[in-house]
Design a protein around this motif. Structure first.
Motif, PDB file in Angstrom:
ATOM      1  N   ALA A 179       1.275  -8.728   1.069  1.00  0.00           N
ATOM      2  CA  ALA A 179       0.411  -8.154   0.033  1.00  0.00           C
ATOM      3  C   ALA A 179       0.504  -8.961  -1.257  1.00  0.00           C
ATOM      4  N   SER A 239       1.545   1.381   3.729  1.00  0.00           N
ATOM      5  CA  SER A 239       1.476   1.449   2.265  1.00  0.00           C
ATOM      6  C   SER A 239       1.898   0.146   1.603  1.00  0.00           C
ATOM      7  N   THR A 240       2.700  -0.675   2.289  1.00  0.00           N
ATOM      8  CA  THR A 240       3.299  -1.920   1.793  1.00  0.00           C
ATOM      9  C   THR A 240       4.301  -1.694   0.655  1.00  0.00           C
ATOM     10  N   PHE A 241       4.698  -0.456   0.460  1.00  0.00           N
ATOM     11  CA  PHE A 241       5.715  -0.159  -0.557  1.00  0.00           C
ATOM     12  C   PHE A 241       7.079  -0.071   0.115  1.00  0.00           C
ATOM     13  N   ARG A 266       5.011  -6.159   2.371  1.00  0.00           N
ATOM     14  CA  ARG A 266       4.941  -6.307   0.920  1.00  0.00           C
ATOM     15  C   ARG A 266       4.782  -7.781   0.532  1.00  0.00           C
ATOM     16  N   PRO A 296      -3.487  -0.347   2.112  1.00  0.00           N
ATOM     17  CA  PRO A 296      -2.942  -1.576   1.506  1.00  0.00           C
ATOM     18  C   PRO A 296      -2.610  -2.690   2.488  1.00  0.00           C
ATOM     19  N   ARG A 333      -3.419  -1.141  -3.070  1.00  0.00           N
ATOM     20  CA  ARG A 333      -2.088  -0.604  -3.337  1.00  0.00           C
ATOM     21  C   ARG A 333      -1.918  -0.230  -4.808  1.00  0.00           C
ATOM     22  N   TYR A 384       0.841   8.123  -0.251  1.00  0.00           N
ATOM     23  CA  TYR A 384       1.816   7.512   0.652  1.00  0.00           C
ATOM     24  C   TYR A 384       3.242   7.836   0.195  1.00  0.00           C
ATOM     25  N   LYS A 401      -2.456   5.717  -3.979  1.00  0.00           N
ATOM     26  CA  LYS A 401      -1.244   5.194  -3.348  1.00  0.00           C
ATOM     27  C   LYS A 401      -0.119   6.221  -3.389  1.00  0.00           C
TER      28      LYS A 401
END
Length: 365
Positions: free
Chosen positions: A221, A178-180, A218, A133, A140, A148, A145
């Motif tokens: 993203a 992961s951008t989470f 995030r 991501p 993502r 992750y 996902k």
């Protein structure tokens, strides 16, 4: 510091930020629902009451049954991670009830190494499948996902068992990829609540920039996926808090007075909530959203049980850290089968292990 004070601080901060978002972006998020605000405040009070009631009424066996049943029932709805968690509760819980309150060192060592392998292997598998991501934000939304998320969960379990800066850095690195933000937060919070005082300075110096990096990833993203996004970084944080609170208000209006009970046991809870708005994304809905939608006014009793579970998890530093690490992010993201199941499982283990868990966590044996 007591868990209720820590949680109350995070909860008050979020509500303040959410209300700021509602007022700052009222043209997009609509007016404030006073009924929903009253419910949120009552939910908060019931949770704190549940936390403190154990100090007056000592019924540990009855509470253990409650946590065991709820943990297995709810976790089993969270997909493969939840099923694995439920099986662990059954297996280790059975051993404890038979009086085997320790695990041989060599066995725990192998389990620990297996956990480290999963922390690394799961996100690498996602990367090999092209789900990266931070490089390709569109990925993502892939089903992979969850690999992750699984890595972050295992990293949190390992850190709650025995704080380790290498595992912390590995877990946070994959969380940034992961951008989470939730992935980064549960790892950071687990280490924060589990680390000894002498480690806190080093953790804050290293960890806070990593959390900031995760939030920036995030934001990047979001800007990449939605080119029309015009809000700056800080504005986005305020808007996100207000948006999740607005989603809660919608769930409150749909769930009153007696609820629909379709959310907590739904393995795709956030997709389900988005569908209520005619969308296909994942919508977060605050800690008040699921109880209000599923149980209506009876959701206040869920708050009471959550408060009891938080209090009981304090009987072990290991499970106190784990329960807080998953409960604090749920303030904004809302309860789902996984984080609710982990909270119930933490309370269950803490009641049964007690002081034995403290020794395990400190010695790593």
């Amino acid at each position: 510091m007591r868990s209720d004070k820590i949680f109350a601080l995070f909860l008050a901060s979020y509500i303040s930020l959410a209300l700021l978002g509602k007022f700052a972006f009222r043209d997009y998020l609509g007016g404030l629902s006073w009924g929903a605000l009253l419910y949120a405040l009552m939910f908060s009070l019931m949770l704190l009451l549940g936390y403190n009631v154990e100090r007056k009424f000592n019924l540990p066996r009855q509470r253990t049954y409650i946590y065991l049943i709820l943990g297995i029932l709810v976790s089993s709805a969270a997909g493969i991670l939840g099923v694995a968690l439920a099986l662990v509760v059954l297996l280790i819980g059975t051993l404890i009830l038979r009086g085997r309150t320790w695990i041989r060192q060599e066995h725990s060592k192998y389990a620990y190494y297996a956990g480290i392998a999963l922390v690394i292997a799961l996100p690498l598998l996602a990367m090999l499948k092209g789900v990266i991501p931070i490089l390709n934000p569109q990925t993502r939304y892939s089903k992979l996902k969850d690999l992750y998320l699984a890595s972050a969960v295992f990293a949190s379990l390992l850190l709650a068992y025995k704080p380790n800066p290498i595992i912390f850095l590995l877990g946070e690195a994959f969380a940034v990829v992961s951008t989470f933000r939730t992935n980064a937060l549960i790892i950071f919070l687990t280490y924060l609540f589990r680390a000894e005082k002498k480690e806190l300075k080093r953790l804050l110096i290293i960890g806070v920039p990593l959390i900031g990096l995760a939030f920036l990833a995030r934001f990047y993203a979001t800007k990449s996926v939605y080119p029309i996004w015009k809000l700056g970084f800080l504005q986005s944080l305020v808007y996100r808090a207000g948006f999740s609170y607005m989603v809660y208000e919608k769930l409150f209006s749909l769930g009153m007075p007696f609820g629909n009970f379709e959310l907590l046991l739904n393995p795709n809870a956030r997709e389900y909530v988005a569908a209520l708005f005619g969308k296909v994304q994942n919508y977060t809905y605050t800690i008040f959203g699921q109880p209000a939608y599923d149980l209506g006014i009876f959701g206040l009793f869920e708050a009471f049980i959550v408060g009891m579970a938080l209090s009981d998890s304090e009987k072990s530093p290991m499970f106190k850290a784990l329960s807080l690490a998953f409960l604090v992010p749920a303030i904004e993201t809302g309860f789902d089968a996984l984080n609710f199941g982990i909270l119930m499982g933490s309370a269950y283990f803490a009641l049964l292990f007690g002081k034995n868990t403290n020794a395990v966590g400190r010695n790593g044996k």
